[in-house]
Design an enzyme around this catalytic site. Structure first.
Site, PDB file in Angstrom:
ATOM      1  N   THR A  76      -2.722  49.369  63.368  1.00  0.00           N
ATOM      2  CA  THR A  76      -1.977  50.608  63.167  1.00  0.00           C
ATOM      3  C   THR A  76      -2.906  51.899  63.059  1.00  0.00           C
ATOM      4  O   THR A  76      -4.055  51.620  63.297  1.00  0.00           O
ATOM      5  CB  THR A  76      -0.848  50.580  61.917  1.00  0.00           C
ATOM      6  N   LYS A  80      -4.705  52.477  67.187  1.00  0.00           N
ATOM      7  CA  LYS A  80      -4.079  51.595  68.033  1.00  0.00           C
ATOM      8  C   LYS A  80      -4.471  52.135  69.618  1.00  0.00           C
ATOM      9  O   LYS A  80      -4.245  51.216  70.395  1.00  0.00           O
ATOM     10  CB  LYS A  80      -2.550  52.261  68.069  1.00  0.00           C
ATOM     11  N   ASN A 101      -0.844  47.343  69.292  1.00  0.00           N
ATOM     12  CA  ASN A 101      -0.456  47.120  67.812  1.00  0.00           C
ATOM     13  C   ASN A 101      -0.596  45.651  67.293  1.00  0.00           C
ATOM     14  O   ASN A 101      -0.184  45.400  66.356  1.00  0.00           O
ATOM     15  CB  ASN A 101       0.725  47.878  67.382  1.00  0.00           C
ATOM     16  N   ASP A 117       6.133  48.174  69.842  1.00  0.00           N
ATOM     17  CA  ASP A 117       7.115  49.144  69.478  1.00  0.00           C
ATOM     18  C   ASP A 117       8.310  49.244  70.393  1.00  0.00           C
ATOM     19  O   ASP A 117       9.361  49.421  69.874  1.00  0.00           O
ATOM     20  CB  ASP A 117       6.460  50.646  69.291  1.00  0.00           C
ATOM     21  N   GLY A 141       9.876  62.472  74.721  1.00  0.00           N
ATOM     22  CA  GLY A 141       8.526  62.400  73.713  1.00  0.00           C
ATOM     23  C   GLY A 141       7.767  61.240  74.576  1.00  0.00           C
ATOM     24  O   GLY A 141       8.152  60.189  74.376  1.00  0.00           O
ATOM     25  N   GLY A 143       4.687  60.476  73.860  1.00  0.00           N
ATOM     26  CA  GLY A 143       3.179  60.036  73.079  1.00  0.00           C
ATOM     27  C   GLY A 143       3.232  58.507  72.928  1.00  0.00           C
ATOM     28  O   GLY A 143       3.791  57.712  74.013  1.00  0.00           O
ATOM     29  N   GLY A 144       2.614  57.851  72.126  1.00  0.00           N
ATOM     30  CA  GLY A 144       2.301  56.502  71.988  1.00  0.00           C
ATOM     31  C   GLY A 144       3.736  55.688  71.973  1.00  0.00           C
ATOM     32  O   GLY A 144       4.071  54.649  72.439  1.00  0.00           O
ATOM     33  N   GLY A 253      15.929  54.561  63.305  1.00  0.00           N
ATOM     34  CA  GLY A 253      14.433  54.210  63.277  1.00  0.00           C
ATOM     35  C   GLY A 253      13.969  53.079  62.908  1.00  0.00           C
ATOM     36  O   GLY A 253      13.195  52.369  63.411  1.00  0.00           O
TER      37      GLY A 253
END
Length: 286
Positions: A76, A80, A101, A117, A141, A143-144, A253
């Site tokens: 984490t 990552k 991850n 994820d 979004g 991002g990662g 989530g």
């Protein structure tokens, strides 16, 4: 007849270790989910938090996998991204997301990295009856976590994938990586207008803090759209509450977290389970 309780977890000479690597460790949730599951299923394994600052990470990872009873590692923040360069082999999801991850050692001693994820997010959709294949999806979004979700949607056969980020370069870069890895997927520029999409994903931090603006124009959501969230600060974020009022089905989530753990278990070669069972035995603290 009294139900037989599982034997308490006993760490002994046969225990296999999964390291949970990150910094700081005080907010780690994984040990409170995995370890109760291992105990309930009689699996002789344990997830152990290991705090590691960035400057020591490469050395720790290399030495960690010289221990024969280390089954793998959960990785984490803030490692990552940096862990990707330490792998001998990575999955397509890692190539697209640019982050990793999960790490395990294969039969040849090579370090293999994957990213779950997005897999957790897509598994959650499927279990709720949403058909990803052929769908029109908007990911806000890039991002990662957004990149990982986009990769898993592409792998699952999404029909069209629209990407939006306040940093246009992030969306453009993700689009290029997706086209290289999943050339059959239609990847197009997106916006904060969700009209016409059957799946809408908020992969931004908006919703973490009180007073955050909504990440998209909720009034433009199709009532039969499915809206997914990655923010875990509260179960029903303002976005999901507004989407429900529109008549939309939603995914909270935390579902992504619980749904990705069975995929992790498969990756590590451990007995699998369901998200429902994990929820029932978890000992989460907030």
């Amino acid at each position: 007849m009294t139900a037989r309780l599982p034997a308490p977890m006993l760490i002994d000479g046969r225990t296999e270790v999964i390291a949970h690597l990150g910094w700081p460790t005080h907010a780690f949730k994984a040990p409170m989910i995995y370890n109760p599951y291992f105990e309930s299923a009689g699996i002789n394994a344990v997830v152990v938090p290991m705090g590691c600052k960035p400057e020591n990470f490469a050395a720790l990872l290399k030495s960690l996998f010289t221990a024969e009873n280390v089954r793998g590692a959960l990785v984490t923040m803030p490692h990552k991204v940096s862990v990707v360069g330490l792998m001998d082999k990575v999955s397509p999801a890692v190539k697209v997301a640019g982050s990793c991850n999960a790490v395990r050692r294969d039969g040849d001693g090579r370090l293999v990295g994957d990213m779950f994820d997005g897999e957790g997010f897509v598994r959650g959709l499927s279990r709720k009856g949403f058909r990803v294949q052929g769908a029109r999806a908007l990911v806000i979004g890039c991002g990662g976590v957004g990149s990982a979700i986009a990769a898993s949607l592409a792998q699952a056969g999404v029909g069209e994938l629209a990407l939006h980020d306040t940093q246009e370069r992030s969306a453009e870069s993700l689009a290029q990586r997706l086209k290289m890895t999943y050339p059959a997927t239609s990847v197009v520029p997106g916006s904060t207008d969700p009209a016409g999409f059957s799946l809408v994903v908020n992969a931004t931090p908006l919703g973490m803090n009180p007073g955050d603006p909504l990440p998209l124009d909720v009034n433009r959501l199709d009532p039969d759209a499915f809206v997914g969230e990655v923010v875990m600060k509260s179960e029903l974020t303002p976005l999901l509450a507004a989407a429900r009022q529109r008549g939309c089905a939603v995914q909270v989530g935390a579902d992504m977290l619980f749904e990705m753990i069975p995929a992790y278990l498969e990756f590590f070669g451990l007995p699998g389970t369901t998200a429902e069972h994990l929820r029932s035995v978890a000992r989460l603290q907030y």
